[in-house]
Design a protein around this motif. Sequence first.
Motif, PDB file in Angstrom:
ATOM      1  N   ILE A   3       0.993  -1.121  -0.131  1.00 12.08           N
ATOM      2  CA  ILE A   3       0.162  -0.200  -0.088  1.00 12.08           C
ATOM      3  C   ILE A   3       0.927   1.294   0.069  1.00 12.08           C
ATOM      4  O   ILE A   3       0.611   2.143  -0.451  1.00 12.08           O
ATOM      5  N   TYR A   4       2.052   1.307   0.670  1.00 10.41           N
ATOM      6  CA  TYR A   4       2.954   2.370   0.813  1.00 10.41           C
ATOM      7  C   TYR A   4       3.332   2.901  -0.722  1.00 10.41           C
ATOM      8  O   TYR A   4       3.329   3.950  -1.001  1.00 10.41           O
ATOM      9  N   ASP A   5       3.602   1.797  -1.598  1.00  4.82           N
ATOM     10  CA  ASP A   5       3.899   2.125  -2.736  1.00  4.82           C
ATOM     11  C   ASP A   5       2.845   2.706  -3.841  1.00  4.82           C
ATOM     12  O   ASP A   5       2.938   3.570  -4.684  1.00  4.82           O
ATOM     13  N   PHE A  22      -7.781  -2.251  -6.585  1.00  4.02           N
ATOM     14  CA  PHE A  22      -8.523  -3.299  -6.105  1.00  4.02           C
ATOM     15  C   PHE A  22      -7.533  -3.562  -4.602  1.00  4.02           C
ATOM     16  O   PHE A  22      -8.333  -3.981  -3.735  1.00  4.02           O
ATOM     17  N   PHE A  23      -6.568  -3.606  -4.998  1.00  4.82           N
ATOM     18  CA  PHE A  23      -5.486  -4.081  -3.588  1.00  4.82           C
ATOM     19  C   PHE A  23      -5.915  -2.943  -2.617  1.00  4.82           C
ATOM     20  O   PHE A  23      -6.058  -3.421  -1.345  1.00  4.82           O
ATOM     21  N   ALA A  24      -5.877  -1.937  -2.908  1.00  3.67           N
ATOM     22  CA  ALA A  24      -6.069  -0.644  -1.803  1.00  3.67           C
ATOM     23  C   ALA A  24      -7.430  -0.711  -1.197  1.00  3.67           C
ATOM     24  O   ALA A  24      -7.651  -0.910   0.155  1.00  3.67           O
ATOM     25  N   ILE A  25      -8.621  -1.019  -1.988  1.00  2.00           N
ATOM     26  CA  ILE A  25     -10.148  -0.998  -1.339  1.00  2.00           C
ATOM     27  C   ILE A  25     -10.247  -2.236  -0.818  1.00  2.00           C
ATOM     28  O   ILE A  25     -10.729  -2.209   0.389  1.00  2.00           O
ATOM     29  N   ASN A  26      -9.811  -3.491  -1.169  1.00  2.00           N
ATOM     30  CA  ASN A  26      -9.984  -4.684  -0.547  1.00  2.00           C
ATOM     31  C   ASN A  26      -9.347  -4.733   0.870  1.00  2.00           C
ATOM     32  O   ASN A  26      -9.811  -5.126   1.683  1.00  2.00           O
ATOM     33  N   GLY A  27      -8.103  -4.197   0.785  1.00  3.00           N
ATOM     34  CA  GLY A  27      -7.116  -4.103   1.846  1.00  3.00           C
ATOM     35  C   GLY A  27      -7.824  -3.411   2.903  1.00  3.00           C
ATOM     36  O   GLY A  27      -7.949  -3.810   4.092  1.00  3.00           O
ATOM     37  N   PHE A  28      -8.437  -2.257   2.611  1.00  2.00           N
ATOM     38  CA  PHE A  28      -8.975  -1.360   3.568  1.00  2.00           C
ATOM     39  C   PHE A  28     -10.189  -1.926   4.199  1.00  2.00           C
ATOM     40  O   PHE A  28     -10.565  -1.607   5.427  1.00  2.00           O
ATOM     41  N   VAL A  29     -11.069  -2.695   3.435  1.00  2.00           N
ATOM     42  CA  VAL A  29     -12.257  -3.160   3.879  1.00  2.00           C
ATOM     43  C   VAL A  29     -12.097  -4.392   4.835  1.00  2.00           C
ATOM     44  O   VAL A  29     -12.672  -4.529   5.946  1.00  2.00           O
ATOM     45  N   GLY A  31      -9.290  -4.624   6.554  1.00  3.78           N
ATOM     46  CA  GLY A  31      -8.386  -4.008   7.640  1.00  3.78           C
ATOM     47  C   GLY A  31      -7.023  -3.987   7.597  1.00  3.78           C
ATOM     48  O   GLY A  31      -6.263  -3.554   8.553  1.00  3.78           O
ATOM     49  N   GLU A  32      -6.430  -4.771   6.431  1.00  2.00           N
ATOM     50  CA  GLU A  32      -4.938  -4.796   6.271  1.00  2.00           C
ATOM     51  C   GLU A  32      -4.515  -3.432   5.832  1.00  2.00           C
ATOM     52  O   GLU A  32      -3.449  -3.085   6.101  1.00  2.00           O
ATOM     53  N   VAL A  33      -5.433  -2.495   5.245  1.00  2.00           N
ATOM     54  CA  VAL A  33      -4.930  -1.366   5.148  1.00  2.00           C
ATOM     55  C   VAL A  33      -5.444  -0.488   6.017  1.00  2.00           C
ATOM     56  O   VAL A  33      -6.562  -0.363   6.008  1.00  2.00           O
ATOM     57  N   GLN A  37      -3.525   4.957   6.285  1.00  5.74           N
ATOM     58  CA  GLN A  37      -3.093   4.781   4.839  1.00  5.74           C
ATOM     59  C   GLN A  37      -4.060   5.076   3.838  1.00  5.74           C
ATOM     60  O   GLN A  37      -3.629   6.008   2.837  1.00  5.74           O
ATOM     61  N   MET A  38      -5.278   4.687   4.178  1.00  9.70           N
ATOM     62  CA  MET A  38      -6.384   4.997   3.322  1.00  9.70           C
ATOM     63  C   MET A  38      -6.633   6.555   3.385  1.00  9.70           C
ATOM     64  O   MET A  38      -6.878   7.191   2.270  1.00  9.70           O
TER      65      MET A  38
END
Length: 432
Positions: A3-5, A22-29, A31-33, A37-38
């Motif tokens: 997510i940093y990149d 998709f990585f950012a949104i799925n991770g946010f939902v 809890g991994e992001v 960060q979001m």
Amino acid sequence: MRIYDIINKKRYARELSREEIFFAINGFVSGEVADYQMSALAMAICINSMTEREVLDLTDAMLRSGDTINLSRFGHLSVDKHSTGGVGDKTTLIVAPIVASLGAKVAKMSGRGLGHTGGTVDKLEAFCDFKTSLSSEDFLKQVEKIGICVIGQSANLVPADKKLYALRDVSATVESIPLIASSIMSKKLASGSKNIVLDIKVGSGAFMKTESEARALAHAMIKIGKGFGRNVRAIITNMDTPLGKAVGNSLEVWEAIELLKGNITSELYEVCIALSSNMISCAFEIDIEEAKKLCINAVSNGSALKKMKEWIGYQGGDVSLICESERLLQASCKKDFKSQKCGYVSRIDAEKVGIAAMMLGAGRMKKDDIIDTHAGILLNLSIGDRVFEGDTLATLFSSSYDKFSPCEELLLQAFELSDEKPQKQNVIIDTI
Ligand code: URA
């Protein structure tokens, strides 16, 4: 992928891939992001914007985060509307029964009010015992049977947007066209209607303060709709002044009923006829002028009012309030707000009136605040009206006399009077 990149890439205004979004949104939902960060990513999007392709992918990622409603059984007849939020905007209460009375299918999920803008679900609750939550089976059955059902957004309708919007609200990242367009359109797409008519508000009481921002938002949302095979139209309307005379939940329901009884022909009527004509024109694939005649008739011959009664009754609301609508004007405390000068009304600032109504109890400062259904403001005059000292500019409604004084201070600033009669502004700025 990190997510940093992704944050760093958007920080330097580079285009994100579909996989990264998709990585950012799925991770946010999941809890991994993390929230921080979001919010950093949302801020980078606010500053550096997104390409059309990125906006489509962002909408898709949000849309896929939860449930979607399948309205394919209604074919081309399903139609939804969305307003970008304003003060005194009770158009859903009017437009939904107009178009349903003409045979279109309105399966609508609406929101609650926050801050100075109101929400349809709060307004509907003025009809005591009105059910704003139904199973999806009952929701669809009702649309099938009477052509109309309006409920609150289900918990799993675009959960990514719920989480992201809460974050944007406290991190100064609401005002971004890619974020607003994807937020609204992901919910409209998930709600399933084939046809969507948008009312993009512009002015002091709206998110969009300038006409060019409103047009840009309209184009962004229409492109998203097209990208997902929906038929989308937008009208741009003025929100410098509250829409109609009533601001506050039961007061707005009263005004909606009065309009459907044929007693109101002001700007509110104009906006409702424009919205419903576009909805009917899309749903039946007919010319806008023909659709307009049908909508005007549905109000004048009483069929839209009859549909409203059927709808409210079907969802458990108190239908007698429609016949005895004065019962909606019964706050325990009322006070007339009088003019201290004479002149012509040249401005009634929508945002200030919205905040004043919220201070009376009509709105929420925080998400969990409880609203006072009967609180609000009934404006007595419109732009261009002549005023003499001592004339009533507005009547205030609340459950407590203590709330009047701070509200009056704000209303003093909201009303501007001029020596010359001001030119009338068009409420409908454009149709796109
Ligand atoms: N309304 C929404 O649903 N989302 C936004 O981002 C702004 C207004």
